[in-house]
Design an enzyme around this catalytic site. Structure first.
Site, PDB file in Angstrom:
ATOM      1  N   GLY A  42       0.867  -0.998  -0.005  1.00  0.00           N
ATOM      2  CA  GLY A  42      -0.052   0.068   0.009  1.00  0.00           C
ATOM      3  C   GLY A  42       0.912   1.171   0.039  1.00  0.00           C
ATOM      4  O   GLY A  42       0.460   2.344  -0.286  1.00  0.00           O
ATOM      5  N   ARG A  68      -6.099   6.365   2.459  1.00  0.00           N
ATOM      6  CA  ARG A  68      -5.294   5.526   3.787  1.00  0.00           C
ATOM      7  C   ARG A  68      -3.584   5.741   3.643  1.00  0.00           C
ATOM      8  O   ARG A  68      -2.969   5.751   4.615  1.00  0.00           O
ATOM      9  CB  ARG A  68      -5.389   3.780   3.507  1.00  0.00           C
ATOM     10  CG  ARG A  68      -4.906   3.046   4.691  1.00  0.00           C
ATOM     11  CD  ARG A  68      -5.030   1.775   4.320  1.00  0.00           C
ATOM     12  NE  ARG A  68      -4.273   1.209   3.310  1.00  0.00           N
ATOM     13  CZ  ARG A  68      -4.385  -0.119   2.703  1.00  0.00           C
ATOM     14  NH1 ARG A  68      -5.489  -0.740   2.942  1.00  0.00           N
ATOM     15  NH2 ARG A  68      -3.586  -0.190   1.667  1.00  0.00           N
ATOM     16  N   ASP A  69      -3.233   5.937   2.378  1.00  0.00           N
ATOM     17  CA  ASP A  69      -1.890   6.268   2.006  1.00  0.00           C
ATOM     18  C   ASP A  69      -1.369   7.441   1.849  1.00  0.00           C
ATOM     19  O   ASP A  69      -0.210   7.638   1.594  1.00  0.00           O
ATOM     20  CB  ASP A  69      -1.559   5.285   0.971  1.00  0.00           C
ATOM     21  CG  ASP A  69      -1.477   3.912   1.617  1.00  0.00           C
ATOM     22  OD1 ASP A  69      -1.172   3.461   2.553  1.00  0.00           O
ATOM     23  OD2 ASP A  69      -2.067   3.046   0.805  1.00  0.00           O
ATOM     24  N   LEU A  70      -2.618   8.381   1.537  1.00  0.00           N
ATOM     25  CA  LEU A  70      -2.258   9.597   1.004  1.00  0.00           C
ATOM     26  C   LEU A  70      -1.292  10.366   1.691  1.00  0.00           C
ATOM     27  O   LEU A  70      -0.470  11.157   1.155  1.00  0.00           O
ATOM     28  CB  LEU A  70      -3.612  10.278   1.076  1.00  0.00           C
ATOM     29  CG  LEU A  70      -3.667  11.862  -0.023  1.00  0.00           C
ATOM     30  CD1 LEU A  70      -3.361  11.477  -1.067  1.00  0.00           C
ATOM     31  CD2 LEU A  70      -5.081  12.625   0.527  1.00  0.00           C
TER      32      LEU A  70
END
Lengths: 112, 578
Positions: A42, A68-70
């Protein structure tokens, strides 16, 4: 470890960690052997899986949900053309939303 | 052995004696160049262009020092588009603490784009970037350079830059400083150096990608070019006032025809700003649009403007004015991602007959009383069927509603007319391949073949995607996808969305969005969707399917649509058209 013997529990745990079967890690290479650093799925270090499209040209391999990973993309400056970078352009980009997955409505569009 | 050793020493001594500087000028020059090279100085260092504008000197001079020839550090050694200069000024404001009034910034952009701009030949290959088109561009000249740059941004940004070698190096240094991860992502070679020769037998090239790119860029996009020298010498006038005949096409709405009246903006002394009155009609729907706008002409040929219809529906304009001052073409666009666009062409209204296009392109054999609207300028009064010719097999019965700018031709197409494209001649003036005669529709194609939309509507704007379905005739060879296929134009089809199976059970088509009857895809909203696995976004891959009833043989075609992530930054310079 041939000449050392663990004398306490912590040392024993270290010994087990070294000698036990290796854990299954993300992006693991087939055929055993020493595995590289563990890269959590991710979050990407290079331009894979891709921003708009993954390597197959679709969306199946993209980070989902993007929120979520921004902030990893932001703080590490992984996607300087897509996400504002914390280093220079938008140091306070995340100040209004501590958790992008919850507060994603407060994320700003940045005009560099 | 000893003898040969002595001989070698002797030869070396002679050699070094020959290398001592000779008193003649050429050797001195060579030595100077070698010394400069050794010191890392750029042989193109003298290619800078002096700055003769007080505002630039005053606003930029605190950091950018002028030399004795009036050349300012960095600024004088680079040429680019108005957008390129605007981006630089924005960076100076955002990161380097420059304080500029908007009108000063505009004046500086205008000056720099003219003084340190691009020639038309240099700007043309990168027009897609200025026109904000989403195209798949392939830079054929150097794959390494392309890979190094387009890992992060469009190659169009590179095409529209001219720099000295040292300036290219400093640009790379800027990227490495501001975006340190570019080293790992694109600029430096990862892994150990290669030792084996390549497939061509040559020793391996172990330079870092950025070094290869620098070598290419400083040669392919140098500061000093013959094109720029010629353009600055010619300095064509900015006189664009007058009436222009407009024709164009908007995906989803089809061709439109009209005119643009350009007036000088008298509030600007330089005479390079204009006011426009625009009026056009869509051939398919009959919808008429009136717009008024403003524009600026940069570097004598780069039109940047904006127009609106009664204060709403603003379109930005990017046009390239040809050197003959009789034609300009480009794109008018809007949308949060500049995705809605009109391809436009303007031809200066003269006194000659001009055909810009027809409202109906595909003529079926055996048709009776088919009405073809013809658009253009200066059509003679009293036009008769004898003055209008659509080629063999097409008979013009009547000319209706004849006006100087348009008329309608009522035609019959013979049942045995040969299938193929026809030229249209009106009063001796020819428009090549204006219409096509066909007997049946063999196939359908959806364009674009690969579309892209971005979810939005809550925190970020949506990116829409317009699709169109084109009918095809297989041509004389009867085979599809060959050179002689005939494009029959846009067809009235039914649109639907089908699953593109990339991941099992993700059910993308239920989540990504909707397509309307006109082929316009509207993506779903942004943000995590609790109804999807892992709260995934409304991203997905789907097929966009067009179905044409076509009698008892329905035709079907499809295109891939990617519905994907928003952009969290907008690299755009809309200010240049204000």
């Amino acid at each position: 470890m041939k000449h050392l013997t663990s004398v306490n529990r912590k040392a024993a745990r270290m010994e087990r960690a070294v000698t036990a079967d290796p854990d299954v890690v993300a992006l693991q290479r087939p055929g055993g052997g020493p595995q590289g650093p563990h890269i959590p799925l991710g979050c990407s270090f290079v331009f894979s899986p891709g921003w708009e499209a993954d390597s197959s040209g679709g969306t199946a391999g993209l980070c989902q949900p993007v929120e979520r990973d921004l902030f990893d993309c932001h703080s590490g400056c992984f996607w300087p053309a897509q996400v504002p970078d914390q280093l220079n352009h938008a140091p306070n980009w995340t100040s209004k939303c501590a958790n992008a997955q919850k507060d994603w409505r407060k994320i700003d569009l940045v005009f560099p | 052995m000893r003898f040969s050793g002595i001989l070698l020493m002797l030869l070396c001594a002679l050699g070094s004696a020959a290398q001592t500087p000779a008193p003649d000028a050429s050797a001195q020059e060579a030595a100077k160049q070698a010394k400069e090279k050794q010191e890392g100085r750029d042989p193109q260092a003298d290619d800078g262009i002096p700055i003769d504008n007080d505002l630039v000197k005053q606003q930029c001079g605190a950091c950018h020092r002028s030399d004795d020839k009036g050349r300012m550090s960095r600024i004088s050694y680079r040429r680019t588009t108005p957008e390129g200069w605007q981006q630089t000024i924005k960076r100076m404001v955002a990161l380097n603490g420059v304080e500029l009034k908007p009108e000063d910034a505009r004046a500086i952009v205008k000056y720099l784009s003219g003084r340190l701009g691009l020639a038309p030949e240099e700007a043309r290959p990168g027009m897609f970037e200025s026109e904000r088109r989403m195209i798949e561009y392939k830079y054929a000249a150097d794959a390494d350079t392309e890979r190094t740059c387009n890992r992060c941004h469009s190659f169009g940004r590179v095409l529209l830059q001219r720099r000295t070698k040292q300036e290219w190096e400093l640009l790379v240094a800027m990227h490495r400083g501001y975006y340190p991860l570019t080293d790992f992502q694109a600029f430096r070679r990862m892994g150990p150096p290669q030792t084996q020769p390549g497939p061509d037998g040559r020793p391996p090239d172990n330079r870092h990608p950025m070094e290869k790119a620098l070598a290419h860029l400083s040669g392919a996009f140098p500061m000093k070019t013959a094109e720029w020298a010629a353009w600055t010498a010619a300095q064509p006038s900015a006189r664009l006032e007058g009436k222009w005949i407009l024709s164009g096409n908007e995906a989803g709405k089809g061709p439109f025809f009209g005119e643009v009246t350009v007036r000088r903006n008298d509030s600007v002394a330089a005479g390079d700003e204009f006011l426009t009155e625009i009026r056009y009609t869509f051939a398919r729907s009959g919808q008429t649009v009136s717009r008024s706008g403003k524009s600026i002409l940069y570097a004598g040929f780069q039109w940047r403007g904006r127009s609106s219809a009664g204060g709403a529906d603003e379109l930005r304009e990017v046009l390239l004015v040809e050197r003959n001052r009789r034609e300009m073409s480009g794109r008018w666009f809007s949308g949060a991602y500049d995705e809605r666009g009109l391809d436009v062409r303007l031809v200066r209204a003269g006194s000659d007959v001009l055909i810009t296009g027809v409202g109906r392109e595909a003529l079926k054999t055996g048709s009776e009383k088919l009405v073809i609207p013809v658009h253009g300028a200066n059509f003679p009064g009293g036009l008769t069927p004898r003055d209008v010719d659509f080629g063999p097999g097409v008979t013009v019965n009547r000319v209706l509603e004849a006006k100087p700018g348009s008329f309608q031709a009522e035609v019959s197409v013979a049942a045995n007319a040969v299938v193929g494209r026809r030229d249209l001649a009106v009063a001796g003036v020819v428009k090549e391949s204006a219409v096509v005669v066909f007997d049946k529709i063999d196939g359908l194609k959806v364009r674009p073949q690969a579309g892209m939309a971005r979810v939005g509507g809550v925190a970020f704007p949506k990116q829409f995607q317009q699709f169109e379905a084109f009918g095809f005739h297989n041509g004389p060879d009867g085979k599809p996808d060959t050179k002689d296929d005939l494009d029959l134009g846009v067809m009235d089809v039914q649109w639907s969305i089908e699953e593109f199976t990339a991941t099992f059970g993700d059910n993308d088509k239920e989540f990504v969005g909707q397509i309307d009857a006109g082929g316009l895809f509207t993506p779903a909203i942004d943000g995590p969707n609790p109804k999807r696995n892992n709260n995934a976004n409304n991203f997905g891959d789907v097929w966009v399917v067009a179905t044409l009833p076509n009698g008892d043989r329905p035709l079907r075609a499809r295109a891939h649509l990617l519905v994907t992530v928003p952009l969290y930054m907008k690299w755009d310079q809309p200010e240049v058209s204000k």
